[in-house]
Design an enzyme around this catalytic site. Structure first.
Site, PDB file in Angstrom:
ATOM      1  CE1 TYR A  89     -37.858  -9.402  66.785  1.00 38.49           C
ATOM      2  CE2 TYR A  89     -39.480  -8.323  65.391  1.00 38.49           C
ATOM      3  CZ  TYR A  89     -38.957  -8.568  66.642  1.00 38.49           C
ATOM      4  OH  TYR A  89     -39.540  -7.984  67.749  1.00 38.49           O
TER       5      TYR A  89
ATOM      6  CB  SER B 282     -43.087  -7.490  66.922  1.00 39.63           C
ATOM      7  OG  SER B 282     -42.739  -6.546  65.934  1.00 39.63           O
TER       8      SER B 282
END
Length: 237
Positions: A147, A134
């Site tokens: 995250y 990501s």
């Protein structure tokens, strides 16, 4: 020649679209999904020649057992693609231990365990490992600490693995998509308290197509990293 691909996160989003593309061209898939219900749906959608395994990717002991079984069954693995992910937004002061642990387990520990177990098959096939990371693995934003930490760790795992496995002919690629129109993105918008329109974001097909390009590279090349961002939209007139 039919190739064998092991995928996580194949029940939705990028992983599902990638599984569909690989199935349509005749490749063999070994898919890991979270629930029996989704396993039945995925198996019915893709066809009987593929194998679907129910594995809770947030449970390292269960993942380790499943990984050992897969390693014993698969002599050669042409690719291992880590698409599964978990996200729970919170500032550091309010971050629950369970949310922190789940994101680390799903986003980092599970890819490490699966990769470790399947390395013999990947080496036999001179295969490719793809980590769907990501842009949060490149820069952390407020509320995204857990995250982003898991994704920064995933980047380190990929970099180390790439150097370690070069002598065995195993190629390693990290894909860094920005926000993509997936069920996870819908969940993120709920957590952010914002309205969600899938048309605002990059489509799963775009990321899946990029992964296919990585998997189909001639043996004399590797793409170590690729970053994908949603293209600017023209102004409304």
């Amino acid at each position: 020649m039919t190739r064998t691909h092991v995928l996580t996160g194949a029940a939705s989003g990028i992983g599902l679209r990638l599984a569909q593309r690989l199935s349509e061209r005749g490749d063999r898939l070994v898919l890991l999904v979270r629930t029996p219900e989704r396993a039945s749906e995925v198996a019915a959608s893709l066809g009987a020649r593929h194998s679907v395994h129910v594995v809770d990717l947030s449970a390292p002991a269960e993942v380790e057992r499943a990984a050992r079984r897969l390693a014993a069954e698969l002599e050669a693995v042409d690719s291992l693609v880590h698409c599964a992910g978990a996200v729970a937004l919170a500032p550091v002061e309010a971050l629950a231990l369970a949310d922190w642990q789940r994101q680390l387990d799903v986003n980092l520990t599970t890819p490490a365990l699966l990769t470790q177990a399947l390395l013999p098959g990947l080496r036999a096939a001179r295969g490719t490992v793809v980590f769907v990371n990501s842009t949060s693995g490149l820069a952390a934003s407020p509320g995204w600490s857990a995250y982003a930490a898991s994704k920064f760790g995933l980047r380190a795992l990929a970099d180390a693995l790439r150097a370690e496995e070069a002598e065995h002919g195993v190629r390693v690629t990290t894909v860094y998509p920005s926000r993509t129109a997936t069920p996870m993105q819908a969940q993120v918008h709920v957590q952010e308290g914002r309205a969600y329109d899938p048309a605002d974001w990059m489509q799963p097909e775009t990321v899946a197509g990029t992964i296919c390009h990585v998997l189909d590279l001639p043996a004399d090349a590797v793409i170590p990293e690729v970053t994908l961002r949603t293209a600017p939209r023209p102004p409304v007139r």
